[in-house]
Motif scaffolding. Structure first.
Motif, mmCIF file in Angstrom:
data_model
loop_
_atom_site.group_PDB
_atom_site.id
_atom_site.type_symbol
_atom_site.label_atom_id
_atom_site.label_comp_id
_atom_site.label_asym_id
_atom_site.label_seq_id
_atom_site.Cartn_x
_atom_site.Cartn_y
_atom_site.Cartn_z
ATOM 1 N N ARG A 308 0.895 -1.234 0.137
ATOM 2 C CA ARG A 308 -0.041 0.137 0.006
ATOM 3 C C ARG A 308 0.863 1.377 -0.005
ATOM 4 O O ARG A 308 0.522 2.222 -0.559
ATOM 5 C CB ARG A 308 -0.992 -0.106 1.155
ATOM 6 C CG ARG A 308 -1.983 -1.062 0.982
ATOM 7 C CD ARG A 308 -3.146 -0.848 1.966
ATOM 8 N NE ARG A 308 -2.547 -1.176 3.603
ATOM 9 C CZ ARG A 308 -2.593 -2.450 4.215
ATOM 10 N NH1 ARG A 308 -2.933 -3.505 3.320
ATOM 11 N NH2 ARG A 308 -2.000 -2.560 5.124
ATOM 12 N N TYR A 309 1.896 1.100 0.616
ATOM 13 C CA TYR A 309 2.977 2.555 0.704
ATOM 14 C C TYR A 309 3.583 2.812 -0.630
ATOM 15 O O TYR A 309 3.652 3.775 -1.208
ATOM 16 C CB TYR A 309 4.119 1.976 1.771
ATOM 17 C CG TYR A 309 5.210 3.219 1.504
ATOM 18 C CD1 TYR A 309 4.977 4.364 2.254
ATOM 19 C CD2 TYR A 309 6.349 2.930 1.061
ATOM 20 C CE1 TYR A 309 5.911 5.470 2.306
ATOM 21 C CE2 TYR A 309 7.173 3.867 1.068
ATOM 22 C CZ TYR A 309 7.221 5.187 1.671
ATOM 23 O OH TYR A 309 7.861 6.127 1.639
ATOM 24 N N VAL A 310 3.839 1.653 -1.257
ATOM 25 C CA VAL A 310 4.528 1.820 -2.669
ATOM 26 C C VAL A 310 3.441 2.221 -3.762
ATOM 27 O O VAL A 310 3.795 2.770 -4.731
ATOM 28 C CB VAL A 310 5.147 0.654 -3.188
ATOM 29 C CG1 VAL A 310 6.795 0.408 -2.283
ATOM 30 C CG2 VAL A 310 4.376 -0.412 -3.531
ATOM 31 N N GLY A 317 6.483 7.818 8.451
ATOM 32 C CA GLY A 317 7.765 7.469 8.568
ATOM 33 C C GLY A 317 7.848 5.726 8.800
ATOM 34 O O GLY A 317 8.984 5.123 8.280
ATOM 35 N N ASP A 318 6.964 5.238 9.492
ATOM 36 C CA ASP A 318 7.133 3.747 9.785
ATOM 37 C C ASP A 318 7.040 3.063 8.428
ATOM 38 O O ASP A 318 7.700 2.060 8.249
ATOM 39 C CB ASP A 318 6.287 3.282 10.915
ATOM 40 C CG ASP A 318 6.328 3.833 12.248
ATOM 41 O OD1 ASP A 318 7.738 4.193 12.461
ATOM 42 O OD2 ASP A 318 5.603 3.869 13.043
ATOM 43 N N PHE A 319 6.106 3.397 7.665
ATOM 44 C CA PHE A 319 5.898 2.570 6.439
ATOM 45 C C PHE A 319 6.734 2.875 5.325
ATOM 46 O O PHE A 319 7.150 1.928 4.605
ATOM 47 C CB PHE A 319 4.555 3.206 5.689
ATOM 48 C CG PHE A 319 3.445 3.015 6.806
ATOM 49 C CD1 PHE A 319 2.910 2.063 7.379
ATOM 50 C CD2 PHE A 319 2.442 4.212 7.263
ATOM 51 C CE1 PHE A 319 2.055 1.683 8.162
ATOM 52 C CE2 PHE A 319 1.693 4.275 7.922
ATOM 53 C CZ PHE A 319 1.027 3.075 8.604
ATOM 54 N N ALA A 320 7.735 3.774 5.262
ATOM 55 C CA ALA A 320 8.868 4.074 4.470
ATOM 56 C C ALA A 320 9.913 2.828 4.610
ATOM 57 O O ALA A 320 10.295 2.676 3.468
ATOM 58 C CB ALA A 320 9.485 5.281 4.689
ATOM 59 N N TYR A 321 10.039 2.385 5.714
ATOM 60 C CA TYR A 321 11.119 1.256 5.816
ATOM 61 C C TYR A 321 10.506 -0.056 6.084
ATOM 62 O O TYR A 321 11.321 -1.128 6.321
ATOM 63 C CB TYR A 321 12.109 1.804 6.933
ATOM 64 C CG TYR A 321 11.827 1.245 8.275
ATOM 65 C CD1 TYR A 321 11.949 0.237 8.932
ATOM 66 C CD2 TYR A 321 11.219 2.515 8.958
ATOM 67 C CE1 TYR A 321 11.582 0.140 10.051
ATOM 68 C CE2 TYR A 321 10.917 2.385 10.293
ATOM 69 C CZ TYR A 321 11.034 1.152 10.852
ATOM 70 O OH TYR A 321 10.499 1.042 12.108
#
Length: 339
Positions: A308-310, A317-321
């Motif tokens: 979902r993030y991509v 911030g958490d979702f980026a990594y």
């Protein structure tokens, strides 16, 4: 800070409903605060200045009540009242969405705090930390010893074929969240599907059992087990397998569960397994399979968040990594479940 109307909860309408269905319960005007947010159900602390209660409702904007079933949570905590499993007292369930804009239930406020970080346990010292961890396992064994039929939960789930359905369910979730090559995850899925154990007697399964889904008081007592939204009838060793993953080093990179197992005095996985086997009387010889399933489940959940993030559908911030954590969970599952 308590406010007149925290987001998602109209306290005047709540008070009017309580006065109608539980006259005399509330002594005065209500104030409240949101005490837990995120992607799960919303939790509020509400008080009339004399007593205090907790209100649970689905997330704001939620449109699929089956995914955040208030009646299911309310039913299980009501059923477990009077057993050895500590749960908050159930006050009332409201399935009329016109009252506050969603289904909700009210339960008693229970003192205690959730423990997520090792630093929260350090002041208690190694001996108290060890005793608390063993008490967490004892409480899980107590839950799994409750006869579902005796507490009115005989129809709470479908235990037949439970494990096969779990593998299929998370496999389908994986297929729906593919955005990249993930070495090993299909192999882990295949190993799980090819070696499903025979389940023992069915039990009430919590579905997300860990220390920070419980409240602990200053005397190290577990005062309540919370967050029953994934509970069902099934194979109880899925709870133990997931607990062990939450207490593994592979989980440390995730933004959710913490590092309580790093606190001095916290028992090893082998000690916790032995304690559960002793208290429950269940066969744990195939526990590696259940731990492998838990690693697979969490890997799929996090991969879904990464997907979902991509796709630009989730920010933060958490979702980026978070996608970088998935390979370590896959590796953990393959390690526990060798081919």
């Amino acid at each position: 800070m308590s406010v007149e109307n925290p987001p998602g909860l109209d306290l005047r309408r709540l008070r009017a409903h309580l006065d109608e269905v539980r006259p005399g319960l509330v002594a005065g005007p209500l104030t409240g605060e949101l005490i837990e947010g995120g992607r799960s159900n919303l939790t509020y602390s509400v008080t009339d200045g004399v007593a205090r209660w907790v209100v649970r409702r689905p997330p704001l904007g939620h449109v699929l009540p089956t995914a955040h079933d208030m009646a299911r949570e309310y039913r299980v905590i009501s059923a477990l009242a009077g057993t050895e499993v500590p749960v908050p007292g159930a006050v009332l369930l409201c399935e009329d969405e016109t009252v506050i804009g969603a289904r909700f239930y009210v339960m008693d406020f229970v003192p205690g705090v959730p423990l997520r970080r090792a630093e929260q346990l350090v002041p208690r010292g190694p001996e108290r930390t060890r005793a608390l961890a063993l008490r967490l396992v004892d409480t899980l064994a107590a839950l799994h010893s409750v006869d579902p039929g005796a507490v009115g939960l005989a129809d709470f789930g479908r235990p037949e074929g439970f494990l096969e359905r779990q593998v299929r369910r998370w496999g389908k979730q994986l297929d729906a969240s593919r955005s990249r090559d993930l070495p090993g995850i299909d192999e882990l899925r295949a190993r799980l599907a090819a070696s499903v154990p025979d389940s023992g007697p069915a039990a009430i399964v919590h579905g997300d059992y860990r220390l920070d889904n419980a409240l602990v008081d200053a005397d190290d007592r577990i005062t309540a087990v919370l967050d029953w939204e994934m509970s069902t009838l099934g194979d109880p060793l899925t709870d133990l397998g997931l607990l062990l993953v939450y207490l593994s080093d592979e989980i440390l990179a995730t933004p959710g569960p913490g590092d309580v197992h790093r606190a001095p005095g916290f028992p090893s996985a082998e000690e916790l397994i032995a304690r559960y086997a002793e208290r429950s009387g269940r066969d744990v010889s195939r526990l590696d399979w259940y731990t492998g399933l838990a690693f697979f489940k969490l890997a799929v959940i996090l991969e879904g968040i990464h997907y979902r993030y991509v796709q630009g559908k989730t920010v933060g911030g958490d979702f980026a990594y978070i996608g970088s954590v998935v390979p370590s969970l896959v590796a953990g599952g393959l390690e526990r479940l060798p081919g």
